[in-house]
Write a protein that holds these residues in place. Structure first.
Motif, mmCIF file in Angstrom:
data_model
loop_
_atom_site.group_PDB
_atom_site.id
_atom_site.type_symbol
_atom_site.label_atom_id
_atom_site.label_comp_id
_atom_site.label_asym_id
_atom_site.label_seq_id
_atom_site.Cartn_x
_atom_site.Cartn_y
_atom_site.Cartn_z
ATOM 1 N N MET A 155 5.852 3.842 -6.514
ATOM 2 C CA MET A 155 5.528 4.497 -5.252
ATOM 3 C C MET A 155 5.696 5.999 -5.427
ATOM 4 O O MET A 155 6.679 6.463 -5.961
ATOM 5 N N LYS A 156 4.696 6.747 -4.978
ATOM 6 C CA LYS A 156 4.730 8.184 -5.195
ATOM 7 C C LYS A 156 5.915 8.807 -4.470
ATOM 8 O O LYS A 156 6.346 8.373 -3.418
ATOM 9 N N ARG A 167 -1.376 -0.985 7.283
ATOM 10 C CA ARG A 167 -0.226 -0.205 6.820
ATOM 11 C C ARG A 167 1.027 -0.535 7.615
ATOM 12 O O ARG A 167 2.117 -0.659 7.065
ATOM 13 N N VAL A 193 4.326 -0.082 -2.206
ATOM 14 C CA VAL A 193 3.473 0.323 -3.323
ATOM 15 C C VAL A 193 2.056 -0.199 -3.101
ATOM 16 O O VAL A 193 1.064 0.537 -3.294
ATOM 17 N N LEU A 194 1.943 -1.456 -2.716
ATOM 18 C CA LEU A 194 0.630 -2.045 -2.420
ATOM 19 C C LEU A 194 -0.066 -1.279 -1.309
ATOM 20 O O LEU A 194 -1.263 -0.974 -1.389
ATOM 21 N N ARG A 195 0.680 -0.964 -0.265
ATOM 22 C CA ARG A 195 0.109 -0.234 0.876
ATOM 23 C C ARG A 195 -0.445 1.118 0.449
ATOM 24 O O ARG A 195 -1.569 1.493 0.801
ATOM 25 N N ASP A 196 0.367 1.869 -0.305
ATOM 26 C CA ASP A 196 -0.043 3.227 -0.668
ATOM 27 C C ASP A 196 -1.139 3.235 -1.732
ATOM 28 O O ASP A 196 -1.888 4.209 -1.839
ATOM 29 N N ARG A 197 -1.245 2.161 -2.487
ATOM 30 C CA ARG A 197 -2.278 2.115 -3.520
ATOM 31 C C ARG A 197 -3.637 1.765 -2.948
ATOM 32 O O ARG A 197 -4.664 2.341 -3.346
ATOM 33 N N TYR A 198 -3.681 0.828 -2.009
ATOM 34 C CA TYR A 198 -4.971 0.317 -1.536
ATOM 35 C C TYR A 198 -5.319 0.694 -0.099
ATOM 36 O O TYR A 198 -6.467 0.542 0.313
ATOM 37 N N SER A 245 -4.306 3.819 1.633
ATOM 38 C CA SER A 245 -3.829 5.166 1.928
ATOM 39 C C SER A 245 -4.766 5.842 2.919
ATOM 40 O O SER A 245 -5.977 5.608 2.920
#
Length: 387
Positions: free
Chosen positions: A1-2, A80, A356-361, A363
């Motif tokens: 996660m960024k 999200r 991580v899944l949320r922010d990757r796909y 955003s």
């Protein structure tokens, strides 16, 4: 996660909120003799501080997206939201549903009430996972707020209607609480009817959520006013401490009375809003002060909130069996030493992968560089990850 730039003031408020709830639940479910004093009695207001934080952060996401070139996507917003809140909630719910030992002898309400986030309607105090009532209020609010914002945005003079909706919400909350107090609570002794009819009710507990949304509306659509407010962060901090402190004192004196039922929650909402302004004001004491450990506690606060109460109930007889008083600092230290690591475990094992899944796909598209209104703090957008 960024990685994100964190706002230490918001971390401080979130950490304070979970500590207040922690102390209150300790007094209610472990020992009335716990040495938390006044803070243990009024610690339930930590939930209201969480509400104010959520209202601001979610409102800021919605209003910022509505003003961006890409526009606001209901689909992205709901995905999200649910990836943020549901995985950890369902993991803990599964423990209650599938592991009778975990309930510590308490009765679990029907699962459909949890799955539909209607558990707080006519909730009986003392049931298993009862503290999830606040999550129900927030989820209901998350579902309704975007639709209301889009509807108002479609009207002419939308800002006028937006502020009318904010004011009407506060007045409606006061009227509903007053009516329910007169018809269902009255002067009955104890708080059972009060909690059942008012405290857990979605119609009675949205003041802080609306206050947070109002602050986000101000930030995104009234740049000059936002500049003036955030240029006086320390004044806002002093006023917030004074107003919130007055609300806490008055609630401690007469929590279930008619006056505090009607007017106490808006007063508390005002105090929370002033503290939020201080946290978002560059250079203010609250914004620039980094308290060691508060950032981590803030990051794990949702997981700690979901699990800590049941840990109390399960550990209490174990402490007694080993001759350790739950009211002693030793007992409190043991409860804390178990609650925080288990909260971290839930965060690391369940929350983090879905974030991580949320922010990757899913955003949000970044707005143009000149998108934030005058005086806004670009760091505040990053803080929405914790919402």
């Amino acid at each position: 996660m960024k990685s994100i730039t964190r706002i230490h003031g918001l971390d401080t408020l979130r950490a304070v909120a979970i500590m207040l709830v922690f102390m209150n639940h300790y007094v209610l479910f472990v020992s009335r003799q716990a040495p938390f004093g006044f803070w243990g009695e009024v610690g339930w207001t930590g939930v209201d501080l969480f509400f104010a934080l959520s209202g601001y952060l979610i409102g800021n996401q919605i209003f910022a997206a509505m003003r961006s070139e890409a526009g606001f996507s209901l689909r992205t917003f709901y995905i999200r939201r649910f990836l943020r809140t549901l995985p950890a909630f369902y993991a803990v719910l599964a423990l209650y549903a599938c592991w009778p030992w975990f309930r510590a002898g308490l009765t679990l309400p029907p699962l459909w009430q949890f799955l539909t986030f209607t558990q707080n309607f006519d909730l009986m105090p003392g049931t298993a996972f009862s503290h999830a009532w606040s999550l129900c209020v927030e989820e209901q609010f998350y579902v309704l707020l975007p639709a209301v914002a889009l509807l108002i945005g479609a009207l002419r003079r939308s800002l006028v209607w937006a502020w009318v909706a904010v004011c009407a919400s506060f007045l409606a909350g006061m009227a509903i609480r007053g009516y329910l107090w007169q018809t269902q609570v009255g002067d009955s002794e104890g708080g059972f009817h009060y909690y059942n009819a008012i405290y857990y009710s979605s119609l009675c507990r949205f003041d802080e959520l609306v206050a947070g949304v109002a602050l986000a509306l101000l930030k995104n659509h009234h740049g000059a006013a936002w500049n003036r407010l955030t240029s006086r962060g320390n004044w806002a901090l002093g006023a917030g401490v004074a107003v919130a402190g007055a609300a806490l004192y008055l609630f401690s004196e007469d929590h279930y009375g008619y006056g505090m039922t009607v007017f106490g929650y808006p007063l508390l909402a005002l105090g929370c809003t002033l503290l939020l302004i201080a946290a978002l004001s560059r250079g203010s004491l609250l914004e620039r002060t980094r308290i060691p450990g508060f950032g981590k506690v803030a990051l794990w606060s949702y997981a700690i909130y979901l699990t800590h109460k049941q840990i109390f109930l399960l550990l209490k007889p174990e402490l007694a069996e080993h001759g350790i008083s739950a009211a002693s600092w030793t007992g409190i230290a043991i409860m804390t030493a178990v609650s925080i690591p288990l909260g971290w475990l839930l965060y690391a094992a369940i929350e983090t992968p879905f974030l991580v899944l949320r922010d990757r796909y899913f955003s949000y598209k970044r707005p143009e560089p000149n998108f934030p209104p005058p005086g806004s703090d670009p760091k505040a957008e990053n803080a929405a990850q914790l919402a």
